[in-house]
Design an enzyme around this catalytic site. Structure first.
Site, mmCIF file in Angstrom:
data_model
loop_
_atom_site.group_PDB
_atom_site.id
_atom_site.type_symbol
_atom_site.label_atom_id
_atom_site.label_comp_id
_atom_site.label_asym_id
_atom_site.label_seq_id
_atom_site.Cartn_x
_atom_site.Cartn_y
_atom_site.Cartn_z
ATOM 1 N N ARG A 1 -5.215 -21.910 -0.141
ATOM 2 C CA ARG A 1 -6.324 -20.985 0.111
ATOM 3 C C ARG A 1 -7.107 -21.368 1.352
ATOM 4 N NH1 ARG A 1 -11.500 -20.344 -3.727
ATOM 5 N NH2 ARG A 1 -12.541 -21.290 -1.957
ATOM 6 N N ARG B 1 -4.857 -23.115 -5.390
ATOM 7 C CA ARG B 1 -4.510 -21.707 -5.146
ATOM 8 C C ARG B 1 -3.520 -21.649 -3.990
ATOM 9 N NH1 ARG B 1 -7.865 -16.922 -5.178
ATOM 10 N NH2 ARG B 1 -6.470 -15.133 -4.929
ATOM 11 N N LYS C 1 -14.465 -14.491 -12.626
ATOM 12 C CA LYS C 1 -14.104 -15.762 -13.259
ATOM 13 C C LYS C 1 -15.188 -16.100 -14.293
ATOM 14 C CE LYS C 1 -15.855 -18.305 -9.216
ATOM 15 N NZ LYS C 1 -15.496 -19.249 -8.141
ATOM 16 N N GLU D 1 -6.660 -13.714 -18.232
ATOM 17 C CA GLU D 1 -5.716 -14.806 -18.001
ATOM 18 C C GLU D 1 -6.482 -16.120 -18.021
ATOM 19 O OE1 GLU D 1 -2.660 -13.424 -14.666
ATOM 20 O OE2 GLU D 1 -4.727 -13.020 -14.109
ATOM 21 N N GLU E 1 -1.122 -20.204 -8.699
ATOM 22 C CA GLU E 1 -1.781 -21.506 -8.778
ATOM 23 C C GLU E 1 -0.723 -22.585 -8.894
ATOM 24 O OE1 GLU E 1 -5.837 -23.117 -8.935
ATOM 25 O OE2 GLU E 1 -5.095 -21.056 -8.778
ATOM 26 N N LYS F 1 -7.882 -19.410 -16.335
ATOM 27 C CA LYS F 1 -8.234 -19.836 -14.971
ATOM 28 C C LYS F 1 -7.735 -21.268 -14.812
ATOM 29 C CE LYS F 1 -11.866 -20.240 -11.546
ATOM 30 N NZ LYS F 1 -11.210 -21.418 -10.946
#
Length: 539
Positions: free
Chosen positions: A258, A243, A408, A236, A286, A238
């Site tokens: 987050r 977040r 990531k 996907e 996100e 980033k």
């Protein structure tokens, strides 16, 4: 308090995880419930709010130490920490008190209450505050004063993560570590809760708004081929946003960042999702600025961060959506132990049924071979993305930063060669060194400041730069020194945007020193025109 001071000393004197956990377990075993609750709060960054303005504390500390204010300020610049400076400069006394940690914190909260009751801070109120603080300092030894000052100024830091604290608490309480991590999430406050309510009680009614601990990815540190078979993984984008965890329970919406901040009021446009998502839904995703079917830069989203009131004008200038990429709760059931493939299947169904322009699914990046992702990663900035996320289809949703199932894979940073123009002393162990730097690029024959950075150099390089700064100071502005413009550094950054707040007209995202260009003279550093070119390409 004495037990907490002993705990702090033990934590401060070791870098070994097992010793830190053992010290915490020993402390929890002998502390009373109030002290345990406040220790959990402090280590979860839920310390009391600042109770006295630091300008007042500096004046009172200088007076107590019988030194002129200028000498106190010079000492502060050398020590690098206000709480430590006040503790060190106060006459060294033996501990005279028998107050517990929670009793001292209540003392500190009462100081804040004085301010709230008298917002204008009359002379009588200030005199009362000063008398109370000076009395407290005289009851405490040096280490106790340091901790008291840290709690009073609201700047507490200790060398232990919440994860280690949770591990120790699990051993003390006999409650599963993941369960504790979940209970410690959310909008609880030590002032209004109790140890029993927070850790022991399991009343679902108290947990309506409670999020789950976030699963955090590691940066990919191996060759991508080493991950195994490509068909076992999803890819996907980033996204470069905030977040968040979106919760729908009992017809109410809660949105958590987050950083465990409840940000529902900051994003009122998501309230409509209560009408299209079922109760018992928790989505991880996100929050990004989004308009005309495309993501906007992080700088647009940043215009909403930190604002107390979100006006209609801001809503129009910085519209947002949530890009959903995981489902943690379905119909009120925790499904984190299910495979990612199952969670995503159910997430796609939910998002499709919701049919809301405010909630989009995180689209998969299609690939058959690992090499197919190289170009997709390289093109990330076209999508206002930071790179790719690689996720194991069979993986569960874990707690905290764990290796294995989520990686990531960020794009390489942008870079620019810049000249060191100003330097300022650091903090803590670097308080005696010039470690915080301001960099400039050329605009004709003039150097224009455009970025600050303090990370990226080795200790050896920091010492070399510090020696240069001290030998080549041109002027001083308080703790800041203007230096001879000789040193060139390659500055790396993740993004660039226009800014009316900076003289250069640009602002960088996450600038840091990539390398010291000892091979390049200052006259060959980049120009403001070079920054403009990057801005036109990636801004």
């Amino acid at each position: 308090m004495k037990d907490f001071v002993q705990l702090f000393t033990q934590l401060d004197q070791t870098t070994k995880t097992l010793k830190k956990v053992a010290a915490l377990v020993d402390y929890f075993n002998k502390a009373n419930d109030k002290d345990k609750l406040w220790t959990i709060a402090i280590l979860s960054h839920r310390r009391p709010k600042r109770s006295v303005r630091t300008s007042l504390l500096r004046a009172w500390a200088a007076s107590a130490a019988n030194v002129p204010p200028w000498l106190f300020e010079e000492s502060y610049h050398i020590v690098g920490d206000l709480a430590e400076t006040m503790a060190l400069m106060h006459p060294n006394l033996e501990s005279k008190h028998d107050k517990s940690l929670s009793e001292w914190i209540e003392f500190i909260i009462d100081l804040k209450n004085l301010e709230d009751e008298h917002p204008t801070e009359s002379e009588d109120v200030l005199a009362t505050k000063k008398e109370k603080v000076r009395w407290a300092w005289n009851q405490l030894d040096e280490t106790e004063r340091f901790i008291f000052n840290k709690l009073m100024t609201g700047s507490w830091r200790v060398g232990v993560s919440q994860k280690l604290m949770t591990r120790a608490l699990a051993r003390h309480s006999g409650i599963d570590e993941n369960t504790l991590s979940h209970r410690l999430m959310g909008n609880w406050r030590a002032e209004t809760s109790s140890y029993h309510q927070l850790i022991i009680a399991t009343d679902p009614a108290d947990k309506i708004s409670q999020p789950y601990p976030f699963y955090l990815a590691y940066g990919l540190e191996i060759k991508i081929e080493e991950l195994g078979k490509p068909n076992e993984w999803l890819a996907e984008r980033k996204w470069d946003g905030i977040r968040g965890q979106l919760i729908i329970r009992e017809n109410q919406l809660f949105l958590w960042s987050r950083g465990e901040e409840l940000v529902t009021d900051k994003f009122p446009e998501f309230e409509i999702l209560t009408e299209v998502l079922p109760n018992g839904t928790v989505i991880d995703g996100e929050i990004i600025a989004y308009q005309d079917n495309q993501p906007l830069g992080f700088n647009v989203l940043q215009s909403r961060i930190g604002r107390k009131n979100v006006s209609k004008s801001i809503l129009d200038k910085a519209p947002v959506i949530m890009i959903a990429y995981d489902l943690l709760e379905l119909n009120g059931k925790d499904i984190r132990e299910s495979s990612l493939q199952y969670r995503r299947q159910e997430l796609v169904r939910l998002v499709d049924n919701a049919a809301s322009e405010k909630l989009l699914i995180s689209e998969l990046v299609e690939f058959k071979e690992w090499k197919d992702l190289l170009k997709e990663r390289a093109d990330s900035r076209k999508y206002h993305a930071e790179g790719l996320m690689l996720k194991n289809k069979s993986g569960t949703y874990k707690v905290g930063r764990k290796k294995g199932d989520w990686w990531k894979w960020k794009i390489d940073p942008l870079t620019i060669d810049a000249v060191l123009l100003y330097a300022m002393r650091g903090h803590g162990r670097r308080a005696n060194l010039y470690t915080d730097y301001t960099f400039a690029v050329w605009k004709g024959k003039e150097l224009v400041p455009f970025a600050k950075a303090y990370s990226g150099l080795t200790d050896k390089e920091i010492n070399e730069v510090d020696a240069f700064v001290k030998r080549n100071t041109i002027d001083r502005f308080g703790p800041v020194r203007s230096v001879k413009p000789d040193l060139v550094f390659e500055i790396a950054f993740e993004g660039i945007a226009r800014s009316s707040r900076h003289k250069s007209g640009v602002a960088l995202r996450f600038p840091r020193m990539f390398r010291w260009r000892k091979d390049k003279p200052a006259k060959e550093a980049n120009t403001l025109e070079d920054l403009e070119k990057l801005l036109n390409l990636y801004g």
